[in-house]
Design a protein around this motif. Sequence first.
Motif, short mmCIF file in Angstrom:
data_model
loop_
_atom_site.label_atom_id
_atom_site.label_comp_id
_atom_site.label_asym_id
_atom_site.label_seq_id
_atom_site.Cartn_x
_atom_site.Cartn_y
_atom_site.Cartn_z
N ASP A 5 19.30 78.36 61.56
CA ASP A 5 19.21 77.35 62.62
C ASP A 5 19.17 75.93 62.07
OD1 ASP A 5 19.03 79.53 64.23
OD2 ASP A 5 17.06 79.07 65.03
N SER A 6 18.78 75.79 60.81
CA SER A 6 18.61 74.45 60.26
C SER A 6 19.32 74.24 58.92
CB SER A 6 17.12 74.14 60.10
OG SER A 6 16.53 75.09 59.23
N THR A 7 20.14 75.20 58.53
CA THR A 7 20.86 75.09 57.26
C THR A 7 22.30 75.53 57.43
OG1 THR A 7 18.82 75.64 56.07
CG2 THR A 7 20.85 75.75 54.81
N ALA A 8 23.19 74.78 56.81
CA ALA A 8 24.61 75.14 56.81
C ALA A 8 25.13 75.02 55.38
CB ALA A 8 25.40 74.22 57.73
N ILE A 9 26.21 75.71 55.10
CA ILE A 9 26.92 75.55 53.84
C ILE A 9 28.13 74.68 54.17
CG2 ILE A 9 28.13 76.70 51.95
CD1 ILE A 9 25.11 77.35 52.13
N VAL A 10 28.26 73.53 53.50
CA VAL A 10 29.36 72.61 53.77
C VAL A 10 30.26 72.49 52.56
CG1 VAL A 10 28.12 71.24 55.50
CG2 VAL A 10 28.06 70.55 53.12
N LYS A 11 31.53 72.26 52.85
CA LYS A 11 32.54 72.00 51.82
C LYS A 11 33.25 70.73 52.24
CE LYS A 11 35.57 72.95 48.48
NZ LYS A 11 36.14 71.63 48.40
N PHE A 12 33.15 69.70 51.40
CA PHE A 12 33.82 68.43 51.66
C PHE A 12 35.16 68.41 50.95
CE2 PHE A 12 29.25 67.10 51.95
CZ PHE A 12 29.26 66.74 53.28
N GLU A 13 36.12 67.69 51.56
CA GLU A 13 37.42 67.53 50.93
C GLU A 13 37.25 66.84 49.57
OE1 GLU A 13 40.11 65.40 53.50
OE2 GLU A 13 40.02 66.95 55.04
N ASP A 14 38.05 67.26 48.59
CA ASP A 14 38.09 66.67 47.25
C ASP A 14 36.82 66.90 46.43
OD1 ASP A 14 40.70 65.72 47.75
OD2 ASP A 14 39.87 63.91 48.68
N ILE A 15 35.90 67.70 46.93
CA ILE A 15 34.73 68.12 46.14
C ILE A 15 34.99 69.58 45.83
CG2 ILE A 15 32.22 68.35 46.06
CD1 ILE A 15 33.11 65.44 46.37
N ASN A 16 35.54 69.85 44.63
CA ASN A 16 36.04 71.19 44.32
C ASN A 16 35.34 71.88 43.16
OD1 ASN A 16 38.07 71.09 46.36
ND2 ASN A 16 39.20 69.69 45.04
N THR A 17 34.35 71.22 42.58
CA THR A 17 33.64 71.85 41.46
C THR A 17 32.14 71.75 41.68
OG1 THR A 17 33.48 69.82 40.15
CG2 THR A 17 35.47 71.18 39.82
N GLN A 18 31.43 72.62 41.02
CA GLN A 18 29.97 72.60 41.11
C GLN A 18 29.43 71.29 40.54
OE1 GLN A 18 27.93 75.60 38.76
NE2 GLN A 18 26.26 75.69 40.25
N GLU A 19 30.04 70.79 39.50
CA GLU A 19 29.59 69.55 38.87
C GLU A 19 29.73 68.37 39.83
OE1 GLU A 19 31.79 71.71 37.34
OE2 GLU A 19 30.18 72.59 36.13
N ARG A 20 30.86 68.28 40.50
CA ARG A 20 31.08 67.19 41.46
C ARG A 20 30.14 67.33 42.65
NH1 ARG A 20 31.23 62.96 43.65
NH2 ARG A 20 32.97 62.12 44.81
N ALA A 21 29.93 68.55 43.11
CA ALA A 21 29.01 68.79 44.23
C ALA A 21 27.58 68.42 43.84
CB ALA A 21 29.09 70.25 44.67
N ARG A 22 27.20 68.70 42.61
CA ARG A 22 25.84 68.41 42.14
C ARG A 22 25.51 66.92 42.25
NH1 ARG A 22 25.90 71.01 37.36
NH2 ARG A 22 25.23 72.94 38.33
N GLU A 23 26.52 66.07 42.14
CA GLU A 23 26.32 64.62 42.26
C GLU A 23 25.83 64.23 43.66
OE1 GLU A 23 30.02 62.76 41.24
OE2 GLU A 23 30.05 63.67 39.23
#
Length: 170
Positions: free
Chosen positions: A61-79
């Motif tokens: 109810d309060s958490t989602a998994i999101v994927k943003f355009e051009d964020i394709n690696t764990q390293e970039r997502a970690r930022e």
Amino acid sequence: MIRDEEVYKIGKIGKTHGVKGELSFMFDDDVFDRVDADYLVLSVDGILVPFFLEEYRFKSDSTAIVKFEDINTQERARELTGCDVYFPRRLADDEEGELSLGMLVGFQLVDARNGKHIGRIASIDDTTINLLFELEDGTLIPASDDLITAIDQKSRTISINLPEGLLGLN
């Protein structure tokens, strides 16, 4: 450039999820699902930056998994972990129905009896059973439906009928 008054906070980015750039997103308001929005706004190093949604799915109810355009690696997502997430007010204003608490941040409180300016809402304290508006000067005002007489979204004001002497208390 996106200005603070153009958005309101709806959550925070949590940890990375997997290795393809997905992130967990803890939210207080699911307006991004109710309103047709292509992007969310993240505060990155104090700058409001739009990130376009590639996809998302609800985990709870309060958490989602999101994927943003051009964020394709764990390293970039970690930022992006730990970034506050905001939603554009102009998109939310088009929505029919009730305002979320987050949308009220930035509204001006006005005394319903005499029209005097009380203060600007800096945050909403929902840590106790009684909701409180925290004004920019630190004053706490009860956010009770019984006290609120009107909410004007266009002028971003809330008229409130405060008990006598409440503002004089410290």
